[in-house]
Design a protein around this motif. Sequence first.
Motif, PDB file in Angstrom:
ATOM      1  N   ASP A   9      -6.116   7.900 -12.013  1.00 17.88           N
ATOM      2  CA  ASP A   9      -5.428   6.810 -11.328  1.00 17.88           C
ATOM      3  C   ASP A   9      -3.928   7.052 -11.241  1.00 17.88           C
ATOM      4  O   ASP A   9      -3.197   6.271 -10.667  1.00 17.88           O
ATOM      5  CB  ASP A   9      -5.692   5.461 -12.014  1.00 17.88           C
ATOM      6  N   GLN A  45      -0.627   6.740  -5.032  1.00 22.55           N
ATOM      7  CA  GLN A  45      -0.683   6.415  -6.454  1.00 22.55           C
ATOM      8  C   GLN A  45       0.591   6.836  -7.177  1.00 22.55           C
ATOM      9  O   GLN A  45       1.071   6.127  -8.070  1.00 22.55           O
ATOM     10  CB  GLN A  45      -1.898   7.092  -7.095  1.00 22.55           C
ATOM     11  N   PRO A  97      -1.897  -2.865  -7.338  1.00 24.88           N
ATOM     12  CA  PRO A  97      -3.298  -3.037  -6.922  1.00 24.88           C
ATOM     13  C   PRO A  97      -4.307  -2.817  -8.036  1.00 24.88           C
ATOM     14  O   PRO A  97      -5.270  -3.576  -8.158  1.00 24.88           O
ATOM     15  CB  PRO A  97      -3.450  -2.002  -5.798  1.00 24.88           C
ATOM     16  N   HIS A  98      -4.105  -1.791  -8.844  1.00 22.88           N
ATOM     17  CA  HIS A  98      -5.065  -1.502  -9.916  1.00 22.88           C
ATOM     18  C   HIS A  98      -5.140  -2.655 -10.916  1.00 22.88           C
ATOM     19  O   HIS A  98      -6.230  -3.085 -11.311  1.00 22.88           O
ATOM     20  CB  HIS A  98      -4.675  -0.203 -10.619  1.00 22.88           C
ATOM     21  N   PRO A 128       0.834  -1.207   0.000  1.00 21.56           N
ATOM     22  CA  PRO A 128       0.000   0.000   0.000  1.00 21.56           C
ATOM     23  C   PRO A 128       0.868   1.257   0.000  1.00 21.56           C
ATOM     24  O   PRO A 128       1.783   1.388   0.798  1.00 21.56           O
ATOM     25  CB  PRO A 128      -0.793  -0.124   1.304  1.00 21.56           C
ATOM     26  N   PRO A 154     -13.236  -3.176  -2.813  1.00 20.60           N
ATOM     27  CA  PRO A 154     -12.655  -3.684  -4.069  1.00 20.60           C
ATOM     28  C   PRO A 154     -12.401  -5.184  -4.013  1.00 20.60           C
ATOM     29  O   PRO A 154     -12.673  -5.828  -2.986  1.00 20.60           O
ATOM     30  CB  PRO A 154     -11.335  -2.905  -4.156  1.00 20.60           C
ATOM     31  N   GLN A 165      -7.021  -5.993  -3.630  1.00 18.95           N
ATOM     32  CA  GLN A 165      -6.889  -4.579  -3.301  1.00 18.95           C
ATOM     33  C   GLN A 165      -7.477  -4.227  -1.948  1.00 18.95           C
ATOM     34  O   GLN A 165      -7.324  -3.100  -1.487  1.00 18.95           O
ATOM     35  CB  GLN A 165      -7.589  -3.719  -4.364  1.00 18.95           C
ATOM     36  N   GLY A 200      -6.812  -5.706  -9.412  1.00 22.08           N
ATOM     37  CA  GLY A 200      -8.267  -5.553  -9.422  1.00 22.08           C
ATOM     38  C   GLY A 200      -8.863  -5.895 -10.769  1.00 22.08           C
ATOM     39  O   GLY A 200      -9.885  -6.583 -10.853  1.00 22.08           O
TER      40      GLY A 200
END
Length: 577
Positions: free
Chosen positions: A408, A237, A384-385, A234, A557, A561, A388
Motif C-alpha cells: 500500500d 500511493q 482513502p485507505h 485521487p 471499495p 474510496q 476504507g
Amino acid sequence: MAARTPVLETFPALRAWQRKALVEYLRRRTDDFTAVATPGAGKTTFALRIAAELLGDGTIEAVTVVAPTEHLKNQWSEAAARVGIQLDAAFRNADLHSAADFHGAVVTYAQVGMAPQVHRRRTMTRRTLVILDEIHHAGDSRSWGDGVKNAFEPAVRRLMLTGTPFRSDDNPIPFVSYERGGDGLLRSRADSVYGYSDALRDGVVRPVLFLAYSGETRWRTNAGEELAARLGEPMTQDLVAQAWRTALDPAGDWMPQVLRAADARLTVLRNAGMADAGGLIIATDQQTARSYAKLIEQVTGEKAAVVLSDDLGASARIATFAASDQRWMVAVRMVSEGVDIPRLAVGVYATSASTPLYFAQAIGRFVRARRPGETASVFLPSVPHLLGLASEMETERDHVLGKPKESDGFDDDLLERAQRDDQASGELEKRFAALSATAELDQVIFDGASFGTAAQAGTPEEEEYLGLPGLLTADQVSLLLTKRQAAQLAAQRRRTADGAAQPAAAPTAAPPAPMSAAQRRVALRRQLNALVAARHHRTGQPHGKIHAELRRLCGGPPSAQATIEQLEERIATVQTL
C-alpha cells in the motif's frame, strides 16, 4: 500454602455472548478453542471464567496467560485477583517456577520466545490451561511462533483470544485452526465470534464517529522539487503517503487545527455528561509524540501524559491517567492494543500505520461502553485507505494464508520496526521535507456511510459537527448526521440562490464552471447517502447494511474510496431496490 480454588458465585454476571461461548466451550471440551471478540466486549472476563471452571472441576491445576506487553501482564494479574485467581505478573524466566500460593503466571510472548524450554517444563509439571491473549502476536516472528508452539504443546487446554483482524502476512498462528476455502486458500477458523456490529447492537460498545480532515499540503522532495497536493484527492500511493506525512508534521498547521477540533469535541462530551472523558493522540514515533504533547499544551493550556515505551514507568503513567480526569494522553505503541482506559472517548489517529490490524487495535481503545448513550469520536487524515478501514469497522476478517499481498506504499513494516525499537526511524524523514499543511473537515463517517461537505477549520459549519450531543444511541447519531448534512446543503443552496438574485454585472451570465473530479465525487457521495437514508427509513435496514449490499451488487471499495463511475452505478442500483 496452596492457592485456593476460585468461587464461581463471586464472578460478575456474564454477558449473553460470554454465556453462549462458555456453554460451547464446556460442551466441546477440546484442547484448543479460539474466541474472537471485539475490543471492549469482555474477553478477559470470559477467559477467567473458563479458568475458574476448569480449576474447580480439576481439569487443570495451573493457569498461564501470555500477553503482548508488560503492562498487560499487570492488567491480567489484577483482573484475575478480583475473581480469586492469583497470577504472578512478576515471573521471570530465571525463576523457573511460581510460588505455591499462585495459580500460575502471566508472561509475554517475548519471554516465551527467549526461553521456550522454561515454559515447556512449567507446563509439563502441572496440568495447565494456557490463555494466549491477542494470539496473532504469536506470528510476529518465527522465534515467537516456534517458541509458543514448543512451550505449550504439552498444555491440557489452550484458549486463544483476539479482538482484532488476524494478521495480513503468511506466518501461521500456532494452535489456530485453518480451513481451505473454495478458492484454495487457508483461512483461520474461530470457535466463537462476537463482532463490533453485534456488540454495538447489544450496547456493549460505543458508536464511533470518524471525522476525516483533508487540506492542502506542500513538501519538498529529496531532489529539491516542491510538490503540492490536496489530502484525500485521487493520486498515486506514493503521493498519498507523502501528503499524509506532511499533514502529520507537528510544524505545519494541519495538526494544530485538528487538535483544536478534537479538544473542542472532548469539551462537548465532558459538558454532555462524560465529565472525565479523555483523549488519546496516537503518534508514529517518540519525536513526534513529544512535539504533539507540546502542541496540545499550547491548545488546551494543560500538559498531556506522554507514554513512549513499554516499561514499568510507562505502565504507571497509563494507570495514573486512567484513574485521573486529565484531558489528553500522547502515545506511540503502549495503548494501541489491550490497554483498558474506559474513559477514552476522543482519538486523533496521527500515525502513518495503515494495516487493518493496527487500525482496529487503535480504534479499539475508544469503543468500551460504560453506560448507555456514550459515543466515541476519532479524528483522522482523509486518506482513502484509512477512510476504507473506517467504513468497514463492522467487517469481520480471518487470517488468510497464501493470498498475494499488495503493497500500500505506507511503510507499515518500517513503522513496526521503529515502534519495536522504541525509537524514531530517520528513514521516514529523509524522503521529503514538509513545508506546509492546512486542515478542513472533509466528511464524517458513521455506520459505513459518509456525511457532510467540506468545512474549513474554525467555521460554524465545522462546529455543527463538533457540537453533536455526546450521549446518543446509534440510531440518534445517524438521524442527527442526516439532519446536519441536510441543513448544510440547504444553506449552500440559499447562498447560491442569493448570489443568483443579485443584478448581473454583464449582459450575459457566464456559464457555470465545470466541477472538478473531487467536487463530482462529493456531490455523488451526498446523493448516494441521501438515497441510502431514504431506503433506511422505508425498510429499517441500517445504513451500513445497505451500503454493503450495494458493494456486493456493484463491486468496488467503500463509498469513501469509490470512483465516480462506481458511485454512479450504486446510485442507479439503489434506485431500483
